[in-house]
Design a protein around this motif. Sequence first.
Motif, PDB file in Angstrom:
ATOM      1  N   LYS A   1     -49.947 -10.126  32.654  1.00  0.00           N
ATOM      2  CA  LYS A   1     -49.540 -11.224  31.788  1.00  0.00           C
ATOM      3  C   LYS A   1     -48.830 -10.664  30.563  1.00  0.00           C
ATOM      4  O   LYS A   1     -49.226  -9.630  30.025  1.00  0.00           O
ATOM      5  N   LYS A   2     -47.783 -11.353  30.115  1.00  0.00           N
ATOM      6  CA  LYS A   2     -46.979 -10.878  28.990  1.00  0.00           C
ATOM      7  C   LYS A   2     -47.236 -11.710  27.739  1.00  0.00           C
ATOM      8  O   LYS A   2     -47.362 -12.933  27.816  1.00  0.00           O
ATOM      9  N   TYR A   3     -47.283 -11.028  26.598  1.00  0.00           N
ATOM     10  CA  TYR A   3     -47.533 -11.680  25.321  1.00  0.00           C
ATOM     11  C   TYR A   3     -46.429 -11.310  24.332  1.00  0.00           C
ATOM     12  O   TYR A   3     -46.008 -10.151  24.263  1.00  0.00           O
ATOM     13  N   GLN A   4     -45.984 -12.298  23.562  1.00  0.00           N
ATOM     14  CA  GLN A   4     -45.026 -12.068  22.491  1.00  0.00           C
ATOM     15  C   GLN A   4     -45.783 -11.972  21.170  1.00  0.00           C
ATOM     16  O   GLN A   4     -46.578 -12.852  20.837  1.00  0.00           O
ATOM     17  N   VAL A   5     -45.548 -10.891  20.436  1.00  0.00           N
ATOM     18  CA  VAL A   5     -46.250 -10.674  19.170  1.00  0.00           C
ATOM     19  C   VAL A   5     -45.228 -10.486  18.051  1.00  0.00           C
ATOM     20  O   VAL A   5     -44.387  -9.577  18.095  1.00  0.00           O
ATOM     21  N   ASP A   6     -45.291 -11.367  17.052  1.00  0.00           N
ATOM     22  CA  ASP A   6     -44.445 -11.254  15.867  1.00  0.00           C
ATOM     23  C   ASP A   6     -45.143 -10.308  14.894  1.00  0.00           C
ATOM     24  O   ASP A   6     -46.080 -10.692  14.186  1.00  0.00           O
TER      25      ASP A   6
END
Length: 288
Positions: free
Chosen positions: A275-280
Amino acid sequence: MGNLIRGISENGGVVYYGIDSTEIVREAERIHKTSAVTSAALGRLLTGASMMGITLKNDKDSVTLRMNGGGPAGTILAVADGTGCVKGYVQNPVVEIPLRADGKLNVGGAVGKDGVLSVVRDLGLKEPYVGQIPLVSGEVAEDITAYYAVSEQIPTVCALGVLVNPDLSIACAGGYMIQLLPGALDSEIDQLESNVAKAPSITHMMRDGMTSKDIMEKVLAGFEPNVLDEYDVSYRCDCGQQRVEKAIISLGREELENIAREEGTIEVCCQFCDKKYQVDTRKLLKSL
């Protein structure tokens, strides 16, 4: 969903763990897109870890099995919680090597045996318990058996198997683990050794339609075993946005500032479930 049972002999001297892990290994193959031999290697480790997870006292406890024998598969890792649910990965998911002389998948060749099996039990204490032994064969079951004998002094029989179809799908997978409690008689040990020696492979029995309970009754013939508990187990990853962000924060403020300056938003992929996560990272810095 897999099925795992815990049983005990009539006199209480022998404990049995048995699992049908077919669905667990199918999910692992789907996620990691493993070749036949790495499906077998990872599947065996996941199966063993699930049974070891059930031996933990609390659901939130965990046991991590890590193997690296110098073979082309690289590091193989499986993590189980106290409910028997498990996750894992293999460093190099696609490995193609010749079959063994007997025509079976060469798991030991893929894993290698120039390395160690590490077992980490996290019981919620300040420090986890860590046990480590040199690999015996890289075939997984023999290595788990050796771990219990050397690190925990518990006489154990472990059998694991994964049957892979020609199209790389998983036909069946499972295993059992038998442990002798203190005070076992020599006659009981002899009987158990005889039963195990006569039993077909785990995948052969499963392919013939035998359930975990059927297999228990076969390998514990003469011990009048009874099922104590039955569990639904699965391949389950507990990753999440918050866990990913905590992992990034653990890199340290300086490293986080460098990432924020150079990249801003980054993508993190979970090694267990893909699973892929976007982190700012800039926003993350402001929250500290």
